[in-house]
Design an enzyme around this catalytic site. Structure first.
Site, PDB file in Angstrom:
ATOM      1  N   TYR A 186       0.857  -1.196   0.000  1.00  0.00           N
ATOM      2  CA  TYR A 186       0.000   0.000   0.000  1.00  0.00           C
ATOM      3  C   TYR A 186       0.881   1.229   0.000  1.00  0.00           C
ATOM      4  O   TYR A 186       1.850   1.315   0.761  1.00  0.00           O
ATOM      5  CB  TYR A 186      -0.902   0.020   1.237  1.00  0.00           C
ATOM      6  CG  TYR A 186      -1.774   1.260   1.313  1.00  0.00           C
ATOM      7  CD1 TYR A 186      -2.864   1.416   0.461  1.00  0.00           C
ATOM      8  CD2 TYR A 186      -1.505   2.282   2.234  1.00  0.00           C
ATOM      9  CE1 TYR A 186      -3.663   2.551   0.519  1.00  0.00           C
ATOM     10  CE2 TYR A 186      -2.311   3.412   2.301  1.00  0.00           C
ATOM     11  CZ  TYR A 186      -3.387   3.542   1.446  1.00  0.00           C
ATOM     12  OH  TYR A 186      -4.180   4.669   1.508  1.00  0.00           O
ATOM     13  N   ASP A 221       9.496   2.756  -0.157  1.00  0.00           N
ATOM     14  CA  ASP A 221       8.450   3.497   0.552  1.00  0.00           C
ATOM     15  C   ASP A 221       8.650   3.276   2.051  1.00  0.00           C
ATOM     16  O   ASP A 221       8.225   2.261   2.602  1.00  0.00           O
ATOM     17  CB  ASP A 221       7.074   3.020   0.088  1.00  0.00           C
ATOM     18  CG  ASP A 221       5.943   3.799   0.758  1.00  0.00           C
ATOM     19  OD1 ASP A 221       6.214   4.518   1.745  1.00  0.00           O
ATOM     20  OD2 ASP A 221       4.792   3.686   0.302  1.00  0.00           O
ATOM     21  N   LYS A 280       4.154   9.911   7.983  1.00  0.00           N
ATOM     22  CA  LYS A 280       3.888   9.438   9.339  1.00  0.00           C
ATOM     23  C   LYS A 280       4.866  10.017  10.382  1.00  0.00           C
ATOM     24  O   LYS A 280       4.698  11.154  10.773  1.00  0.00           O
ATOM     25  CB  LYS A 280       3.826   7.902   9.339  1.00  0.00           C
ATOM     26  CG  LYS A 280       2.648   7.432   8.444  1.00  0.00           C
ATOM     27  CD  LYS A 280       2.223   6.006   8.594  1.00  0.00           C
ATOM     28  CE  LYS A 280       0.884   5.807   7.887  1.00  0.00           C
ATOM     29  NZ  LYS A 280       0.909   4.974   6.691  1.00  0.00           N
TER      30      LYS A 280
HETATM   31  C1  LIG Z   1       0.307   5.403   5.248  1.00  0.00           C
HETATM   32  C2  LIG Z   1       1.113   5.032   4.066  1.00  0.00           C
HETATM   33  C3  LIG Z   1       1.137   5.814   2.903  1.00  0.00           C
HETATM   34  C4  LIG Z   1       0.223   6.982   2.689  1.00  0.00           C
HETATM   35  O1  LIG Z   1       0.453   8.015   3.599  1.00  0.00           O
HETATM   36  P1  LIG Z   1      -0.752   9.057   3.911  1.00  0.00           P
HETATM   37  O2  LIG Z   1      -0.112  10.062   4.798  1.00  0.00           O
HETATM   38  O3  LIG Z   1      -1.832   8.267   4.555  1.00  0.00           O
HETATM   39  O4  LIG Z   1      -1.158   9.627   2.608  1.00  0.00           O
HETATM   40  C5  LIG Z   1       2.030   5.475   1.905  1.00  0.00           C
HETATM   41  N1  LIG Z   1       2.843   4.403   2.025  1.00  0.00           N
HETATM   42  C6  LIG Z   1       2.834   3.625   3.123  1.00  0.00           C
HETATM   43  C7  LIG Z   1       3.782   2.472   3.212  1.00  0.00           C
HETATM   44  C8  LIG Z   1       1.964   3.897   4.167  1.00  0.00           C
HETATM   45  O5  LIG Z   1       1.921   3.084   5.242  1.00  0.00           O
END
Ligand SMILES: *Cc1c(COP(=O)(O)O)cnc(C)c1O
Length: 421
Positions: A147, A238, A266
């Site tokens: 994701y 990511d 985050k």
């Molecule tokens: C939470 C998340 C995102 C998206 O971040 P948002 O601040 O919710 O847009 C992208 N990649 C990973 C791995 C995530 O856990």
């Protein structure tokens, strides 16, 4: 099963459903996948959240990762208080953004230059556009169950076969948006290598966190690095969850691998809306205003968010922090194991998932063998016992620096009662 009738949460949820779709602003918060209604939260401090009725919970959701210092940490509150009277947004560069970028470049050696955004999704969106601009290629390879935010091109699910073309996984996503997305299983380096021929980039969570926690196999990330080098594709790691969590230098430090582009979010926002992506200077130079690849944002580098994020990264630079996070994660793992719940636990440092399946869980296909009804029962019982787990089987439990021995001991008793319920 709904939340208890007559509670403030129930009353707020009834009102919310009239004016907010499903009563929430992000779908999984509705708690449907654990078969109950959401709790409305009133405040949070340290390892605890309190619901709108004043009930206290030991929190392992940790606001989906950012609360690594615990909630409302003194350092973040003070930093935001100091920043507040100076203004909340200027739409012009600030000194604090420079320090912020210096801090990240210093912690993550593969990042030579940074671009800030207001969310992880936006960071990923920018990283993908940049990878396509820098390579002149279109295809993006992602893993099944990975994701990367609410991005059309990555809201794709695998068709049949080992290496498959993406098909839209959400209504409203066009077939064209996912046509250049190829999906391969996590932890399968040969499948990725084959799909990377002629591709712009591979994007991967180095420790999968959104199919539940699934660690990379030994050598997997290095094999992706090699496949990208061989094919000329860029490796986008990511680290929106893993950045500053699994080590100060993220998964790249923990596993000894180097990305071309890294995405953050985050933790680096300290609970305020922040994302960022960065990488090698020659790649980043493609971005406007230096290059032809457009990316921008009204609130990017926002003064309050930057202050909060810097405070968190500052606290995480202190001696022994990652040893403490490792210890709290290990203690929670042990407490879940001791509960007797029939689970297989995957853990990397302070992130873990108990899967209601016999292990191992090494990819999305393994993860989805989990008994989600059993997870739902366990999660509901935990909430009744004053422990707040992620409201879905396919999410990470996080410990932070305020989950000490006392909180883990209390959680241990609650976990055992919930497992017996
Ligand atoms: C939470 C998340 C995102 C998206 O971040 P948002 O601040 O919710 O847009 C992208 N990649 C990973 C791995 C995530 O856990």
């Amino acid at each position: 099963m709904a939340g208890p009738e007559g509670t403030r949460s129930a009353e707020l949820f009834a009102r919310a459903q009239k004016v907010l779709v499903g009563g929430v602003n992000s779908p999984v918060r509705a708690m449907r996948s654990i078969g109950r209604d959401p709790l409305f939260i009133g405040r949070a401090e340290g390892p605890y959240v309190w619901d709108a009725d004043g009930n206290r919970y030991i929190d392992f959701l940790s606001t989906w990762g950012p609360a690594i210092l615990g909630h409302s940490p003194e350092a973040v509150l003070r930093a935001v208080e100091r920043a507040l009277p100076l203004g909340t947004s200027y739409g012009a560069p600030t000194e604090r953004e420079v320090v912020f970028a210096e801090t990240i470049c210093d912690a993550v050696p593969s990042v030579e230059q940074l671009r800030m955004t207001s969310s992880g999704s936006e960071a990923v969106m920018g990283a993908l556009r940049l990878a396509r601009a820098a390579t002149g290629r279109e295809t993006i390879v992602k893993v099944a169950g990975g994701y990367h935010g609410a991005i059309d091109g990555l809201l794709a699910q695998a068709g049949s076969g080992l290496t498959t073309l993406g098909v839209p996984a959400s209504a409203g996503v066009t077939a064209a948006a996912t046509a250049a997305t190829h999906i391969v299983p996590f932890n399968d380096a040969p499948a990725a290598a084959a799909a990377l021929e002629g591709a712009a980039a591979m994007i991967v969570e180095p420790v999968a966190g959104n199919m539940g926690v699934v660690p990379p196999r030994d050598g997997y990330l290095q094999a992706l690095r090699e496949a990208c080098d061989r094919t000329g594709a860029l490796l986008i790691i990511d680290e929106v969850i893993t950045g500053f969590r699994v080590a100060r230098g993220g998964a790249q430090e923990r596993y000894g691998v180097r990305a071309d582009i890294t995405c953050f979010g985050k933790i680096i926002g300290g609970g305020l809306p922040v994302g960022a992506f960065g990488g090698r200077r020659e790649v980043m130079r493609e971005l406007a205003p230096e290059g032809p690849c457009y990316q921008g944002g009204t609130l990017s580098g926002n003064p309050l968010a930057t202050a909060a994020g810097l405070a968190v990264m500052g606290e995480l630079a202190k001696e022994g922090v990652y040893e403490r996070l490792e210890a709290s994660g290990a203690a929670l793992e042990e407490a879940v194991r001791a509960s007797g719940a029939p689970v297989h636990i995957n853990r990397v440092g302070s992130m873990l998932t108990p899967f209601f399946t016999h292990g191992p869980v090494e990819d999305y296909a393994d993860a989805t063998r989990s008994d989600t009804d059993a997870y739902g029962r366990f999660a509901r019982a935990l909430l009744a016992e004053g422990v707040y787990p992620p409201p879905s089987q396919f999410e990470a439990w996080f410990t932070g620096l305020t989950h000490g021995d006392a909180e883990i001991a209390a959680a241990r008793d609650a976990l055992a009662r919930a497992a017996g319920a």
